[in-house]
Design a protein around this motif. Structure first.
Motif, PDB file in Angstrom:
ATOM      1  N   ASP A 197      44.886  40.970  29.760  1.00 53.65           N
ATOM      2  CA  ASP A 197      43.745  40.057  29.602  1.00 53.65           C
ATOM      3  C   ASP A 197      43.096  39.711  30.943  1.00 53.65           C
ATOM      4  N   VAL A 198      43.337  40.552  31.941  1.00 50.64           N
ATOM      5  CA  VAL A 198      42.756  40.373  33.268  1.00 50.64           C
ATOM      6  C   VAL A 198      41.881  41.585  33.590  1.00 50.64           C
ATOM      7  N   ALA A 199      40.708  41.324  34.150  1.00 55.22           N
ATOM      8  CA  ALA A 199      39.812  42.399  34.565  1.00 55.22           C
ATOM      9  C   ALA A 199      39.576  42.288  36.061  1.00 55.22           C
ATOM     10  N   ILE A 200      39.586  43.435  36.720  1.00 54.35           N
ATOM     11  CA  ILE A 200      39.282  43.508  38.146  1.00 54.35           C
ATOM     12  C   ILE A 200      37.934  44.199  38.268  1.00 54.35           C
ATOM     13  N   ALA A 201      36.995  43.504  38.882  1.00 55.49           N
ATOM     14  CA  ALA A 201      35.655  44.059  39.081  1.00 55.49           C
ATOM     15  C   ALA A 201      35.419  44.192  40.574  1.00 55.49           C
ATOM     16  N   ARG A 202      34.870  45.321  40.977  1.00 57.44           N
ATOM     17  CA  ARG A 202      34.508  45.551  42.381  1.00 57.44           C
ATOM     18  C   ARG A 202      33.059  45.976  42.424  1.00 57.44           C
ATOM     19  N   HIS A 203      32.356  45.545  43.473  1.00 61.51           N
ATOM     20  CA  HIS A 203      30.976  45.972  43.660  1.00 61.51           C
ATOM     21  C   HIS A 203      30.530  45.694  45.092  1.00 61.51           C
ATOM     22  N   THR A 204      29.412  46.312  45.442  1.00 59.62           N
ATOM     23  CA  THR A 204      28.741  45.998  46.705  1.00 59.62           C
ATOM     24  C   THR A 204      27.737  44.886  46.406  1.00 59.62           C
ATOM     25  N   PHE A 205      27.709  43.885  47.262  1.00 59.26           N
ATOM     26  CA  PHE A 205      26.897  42.684  47.089  1.00 59.26           C
ATOM     27  C   PHE A 205      25.925  42.625  48.260  1.00 59.26           C
ATOM     28  N   ASP A 206      24.657  42.850  47.972  1.00 62.28           N
ATOM     29  CA  ASP A 206      23.602  42.727  48.982  1.00 62.28           C
ATOM     30  C   ASP A 206      22.754  41.532  48.603  1.00 62.28           C
ATOM     31  N   CYS A 207      22.514  40.644  49.571  1.00 54.13           N
ATOM     32  CA  CYS A 207      21.728  39.459  49.239  1.00 54.13           C
ATOM     33  C   CYS A 207      20.825  39.050  50.393  1.00 54.13           C
ATOM     34  N   VAL A 208      19.846  38.266  50.021  1.00 55.50           N
ATOM     35  CA  VAL A 208      18.995  37.563  50.977  1.00 55.50           C
ATOM     36  C   VAL A 208      19.271  36.088  50.731  1.00 55.50           C
TER      37      VAL A 208
END
Length: 136
Positions: free
Chosen positions: A87-98
């Motif tokens: 019941d656990v999810a691991i999410a990975r991503h690249t985060f680009d922000c201003v």
């Protein structure tokens, strides 16, 4: 150490991946909007939120830091991957922000993010997040 439960790397078109991706997108939208009520609802009380500069926040600091504020001008998430462990999810991503700064200027960030989500009463809630810097 032994992992128990089902471990699955999710494809981006699986139903579970879509549900987790929707939770990640909803978090991004709430951060952009400065929607404290939404941020509170989609995070666990035990939240630990790690920034790319190693600063840690608990749930109260994370929510109050964004609630009612226009902290972000833009957030773009890319390079997603998802893994399900029970019941656990691991999410990975690249985060680009201003980022909107208090003096009216902006800054940018290009970071890699790991999020840990837990299914609670049929909804995904953020339990942990850690960011690390990426080369510009």
């Amino acid at each position: 150490m032994q992992l128990t439960g089902r471990v699955a790397m999710l494809t981006n078109n699986s139903a579970e991946s879509g549900t987790i991706a929707s939770a990640v997108a909803a978090l991004r939208d709430a951060m952009l909007a400065g929607d404290g009520a939404a941020l509170d609802a989609m995070t666990m009380d035990e939240l630990t939120y790690g920034h790319s500069n190693s600063r840690l926040e608990d749930k109260a600091a994370f929510v109050s830091g964004l609630d009612g504020k226009n902290a972000f001008k833009a957030i773009d998430l890319s390079d997603h991957s998802f893994q399900l462990v029970g019941d656990v999810a691991i999410a990975r991503h690249t985060f680009d922000c201003v980022n909107n700064l208090p003096d009216g200027k902006t800054s940018t960030a290009h970071i890699r993010v790991l999020q840990v989500w837990k299914s609670v009463d049929g909804a995904w809630k953020l339990l942990a997040r850690q960011a690390s810097p990426l080369p510009v």
